[in-house]
Design a protein around this motif. Structure first.
Motif, PDB file in Angstrom:
ATOM      1  N   LEU A 156      22.326  62.359  75.366  1.00 34.04           N
ATOM      2  CA  LEU A 156      23.690  61.864  75.356  1.00 34.04           C
ATOM      3  C   LEU A 156      23.810  60.489  75.997  1.00 34.04           C
ATOM      4  CD1 LEU A 156      25.681  65.113  76.167  1.00 34.04           C
ATOM      5  CD2 LEU A 156      25.406  63.999  73.979  1.00 34.04           C
ATOM      6  N   GLU A 157      22.721  59.986  76.593  1.00 32.71           N
ATOM      7  CA  GLU A 157      22.796  58.661  77.212  1.00 32.71           C
ATOM      8  C   GLU A 157      23.075  57.575  76.187  1.00 32.71           C
ATOM      9  OE1 GLU A 157      19.314  57.943  79.478  1.00 32.71           O
ATOM     10  OE2 GLU A 157      19.845  59.412  80.995  1.00 32.71           O
ATOM     11  N   GLY A 158      22.617  57.780  74.943  1.00 33.71           N
ATOM     12  CA  GLY A 158      22.878  56.808  73.898  1.00 33.71           C
ATOM     13  C   GLY A 158      24.330  56.817  73.444  1.00 33.71           C
ATOM     14  N   ARG A 159      25.054  57.857  73.836  1.00 32.73           N
ATOM     15  CA  ARG A 159      26.484  58.020  73.527  1.00 32.73           C
ATOM     16  C   ARG A 159      26.770  57.944  72.043  1.00 32.73           C
ATOM     17  NH1 ARG A 159      29.842  57.338  78.481  1.00 32.73           N
ATOM     18  NH2 ARG A 159      28.331  57.109  80.131  1.00 32.73           N
ATOM     19  N   PRO A 192      34.175  62.322  74.719  1.00 30.01           N
ATOM     20  CA  PRO A 192      34.220  63.546  73.923  1.00 30.01           C
ATOM     21  C   PRO A 192      32.847  64.146  73.628  1.00 30.01           C
ATOM     22  CG  PRO A 192      34.687  61.639  72.547  1.00 30.01           C
ATOM     23  CD  PRO A 192      34.614  61.145  73.958  1.00 30.01           C
ATOM     24  N   LEU A 193      31.762  63.462  73.968  1.00 34.28           N
ATOM     25  CA  LEU A 193      30.431  63.908  73.563  1.00 34.28           C
ATOM     26  C   LEU A 193      30.018  65.278  74.094  1.00 34.28           C
ATOM     27  CD1 LEU A 193      28.556  60.503  73.741  1.00 34.28           C
ATOM     28  CD2 LEU A 193      29.482  61.661  71.744  1.00 34.28           C
ATOM     29  N   PRO A 194      30.142  65.566  75.396  1.00 36.11           N
ATOM     30  CA  PRO A 194      29.733  66.902  75.839  1.00 36.11           C
ATOM     31  C   PRO A 194      30.636  68.004  75.288  1.00 36.11           C
ATOM     32  CG  PRO A 194      30.590  65.626  77.686  1.00 36.11           C
ATOM     33  CD  PRO A 194      30.502  64.709  76.514  1.00 36.11           C
ATOM     34  N   TRP A 195      31.866  67.655  75.034  1.00 36.99           N
ATOM     35  CA  TRP A 195      32.791  68.654  74.485  1.00 36.99           C
ATOM     36  C   TRP A 195      32.479  68.916  73.014  1.00 36.99           C
ATOM     37  CZ3 TRP A 195      34.205  70.499  78.750  1.00 36.99           C
ATOM     38  CH2 TRP A 195      34.413  69.681  79.847  1.00 36.99           C
ATOM     39  N   ILE A 196      32.042  67.897  72.304  1.00 37.33           N
ATOM     40  CA  ILE A 196      31.594  68.086  70.916  1.00 37.33           C
ATOM     41  C   ILE A 196      30.354  68.971  70.898  1.00 37.33           C
ATOM     42  CG2 ILE A 196      30.569  66.903  68.933  1.00 37.33           C
ATOM     43  CD1 ILE A 196      32.431  64.531  69.559  1.00 37.33           C
ATOM     44  N   ALA A 197      29.404  68.671  71.788  1.00 40.16           N
ATOM     45  CA  ALA A 197      28.176  69.473  71.867  1.00 40.16           C
ATOM     46  C   ALA A 197      28.499  70.928  72.196  1.00 40.16           C
ATOM     47  CB  ALA A 197      27.225  68.886  72.897  1.00 40.16           C
ATOM     48  N   SER A 198      29.401  71.152  73.129  1.00 41.57           N
ATOM     49  CA  SER A 198      29.785  72.517  73.500  1.00 41.57           C
ATOM     50  C   SER A 198      30.462  73.238  72.349  1.00 41.57           C
ATOM     51  CB  SER A 198      30.718  72.489  74.710  1.00 41.57           C
ATOM     52  OG  SER A 198      30.085  71.910  75.809  1.00 41.57           O
ATOM     53  N   VAL A 220      27.559  60.225  68.564  1.00 42.67           N
ATOM     54  CA  VAL A 220      28.126  61.513  68.160  1.00 42.67           C
ATOM     55  C   VAL A 220      27.054  62.386  67.520  1.00 42.67           C
ATOM     56  CG1 VAL A 220      29.837  62.614  66.669  1.00 42.67           C
ATOM     57  CG2 VAL A 220      30.444  60.561  67.930  1.00 42.67           C
ATOM     58  N   PHE A 221      26.157  61.781  66.742  1.00 41.22           N
ATOM     59  CA  PHE A 221      25.090  62.551  66.102  1.00 41.22           C
ATOM     60  C   PHE A 221      24.241  63.271  67.146  1.00 41.22           C
ATOM     61  CE2 PHE A 221      20.694  62.918  64.686  1.00 41.22           C
ATOM     62  CZ  PHE A 221      20.872  63.728  63.567  1.00 41.22           C
ATOM     63  N   ASP A 222      23.944  62.614  68.250  1.00 47.23           N
ATOM     64  CA  ASP A 222      23.142  63.237  69.311  1.00 47.23           C
ATOM     65  C   ASP A 222      23.879  64.414  69.939  1.00 47.23           C
ATOM     66  OD1 ASP A 222      21.159  61.378  68.855  1.00 47.23           O
ATOM     67  OD2 ASP A 222      21.800  60.056  70.483  1.00 47.23           O
ATOM     68  N   ALA A 223      25.180  64.294  70.100  1.00 47.94           N
ATOM     69  CA  ALA A 223      25.966  65.391  70.663  1.00 47.94           C
ATOM     70  C   ALA A 223      25.975  66.584  69.711  1.00 47.94           C
ATOM     71  CB  ALA A 223      27.394  64.929  70.949  1.00 47.94           C
ATOM     72  N   ILE A 224      26.107  66.309  68.417  1.00 47.15           N
ATOM     73  CA  ILE A 224      26.091  67.390  67.427  1.00 47.15           C
ATOM     74  C   ILE A 224      24.725  68.060  67.401  1.00 47.15           C
ATOM     75  CG2 ILE A 224      26.233  67.879  64.956  1.00 47.15           C
ATOM     76  CD1 ILE A 224      28.417  65.687  64.817  1.00 47.15           C
ATOM     77  N   ALA A 225      23.660  67.264  67.477  1.00 48.16           N
ATOM     78  CA  ALA A 225      22.307  67.826  67.488  1.00 48.16           C
ATOM     79  C   ALA A 225      22.076  68.671  68.734  1.00 48.16           C
ATOM     80  CB  ALA A 225      21.276  66.705  67.401  1.00 48.16           C
ATOM     81  N   LEU A 226      22.537  68.193  69.883  1.00 50.55           N
ATOM     82  CA  LEU A 226      22.403  68.968  71.117  1.00 50.55           C
ATOM     83  C   LEU A 226      23.122  70.307  70.995  1.00 50.55           C
ATOM     84  CD1 LEU A 226      21.558  69.235  74.098  1.00 50.55           C
ATOM     85  CD2 LEU A 226      23.691  68.077  74.693  1.00 50.55           C
ATOM     86  N   GLY A 227      24.332  70.290  70.471  1.00 45.91           N
ATOM     87  CA  GLY A 227      25.078  71.533  70.291  1.00 45.91           C
ATOM     88  C   GLY A 227      24.417  72.462  69.288  1.00 45.91           C
TER      89      GLY A 227
END
Length: 89
Positions: A1-4, A50-56, A6-13
């Motif tokens: 998520l350091e790159g901030r 919104p990134l961690p919330w998207i991942a969650s 959205v794709f990374d957040a979706i992949a993490l989730g």
């Protein structure tokens, strides 16, 4: 998520949800990420995005059908594992 991104957040989730489907113990890894986010000053700034919330949300959406199935079947996989532990004592 350091790159901030959205794709990374979706992949993490997505991978977090899939890990939960594979092994319930993966919650320990996911919680360690969450605790690090709360502990580290720079990482804490991510909570205002919104990134961690998207991942969650993605992880929850991936795991939700299984959670519904668990409730409908009286947590059969968890009770089975607990019964196996008691049998070896």
């Amino acid at each position: 998520l350091e790159g901030r991104r959205v794709f990374d957040a979706i992949a993490l989730g997505l991978f977090g949800g899939l890990a939960m489907l594979a092994k319930y113990h993966s919650v320990v890894l996911i919680l360690s990420i969450a605790l690090f986010t709360l502990w580290d000053r720079e990482a804490r700034g991510l909570l205002r995005t919104p990134l961690p919330w998207i991942a969650s949300a993605v992880a929850l959406l991936v795991f939700l059908p299984h959670a519904v199935w668990l409730v409908a079947n009286d947590f059969i996989t968890i009770t089975y594992a607990a019964d196996q532990g008691e049998a070896s004592l």
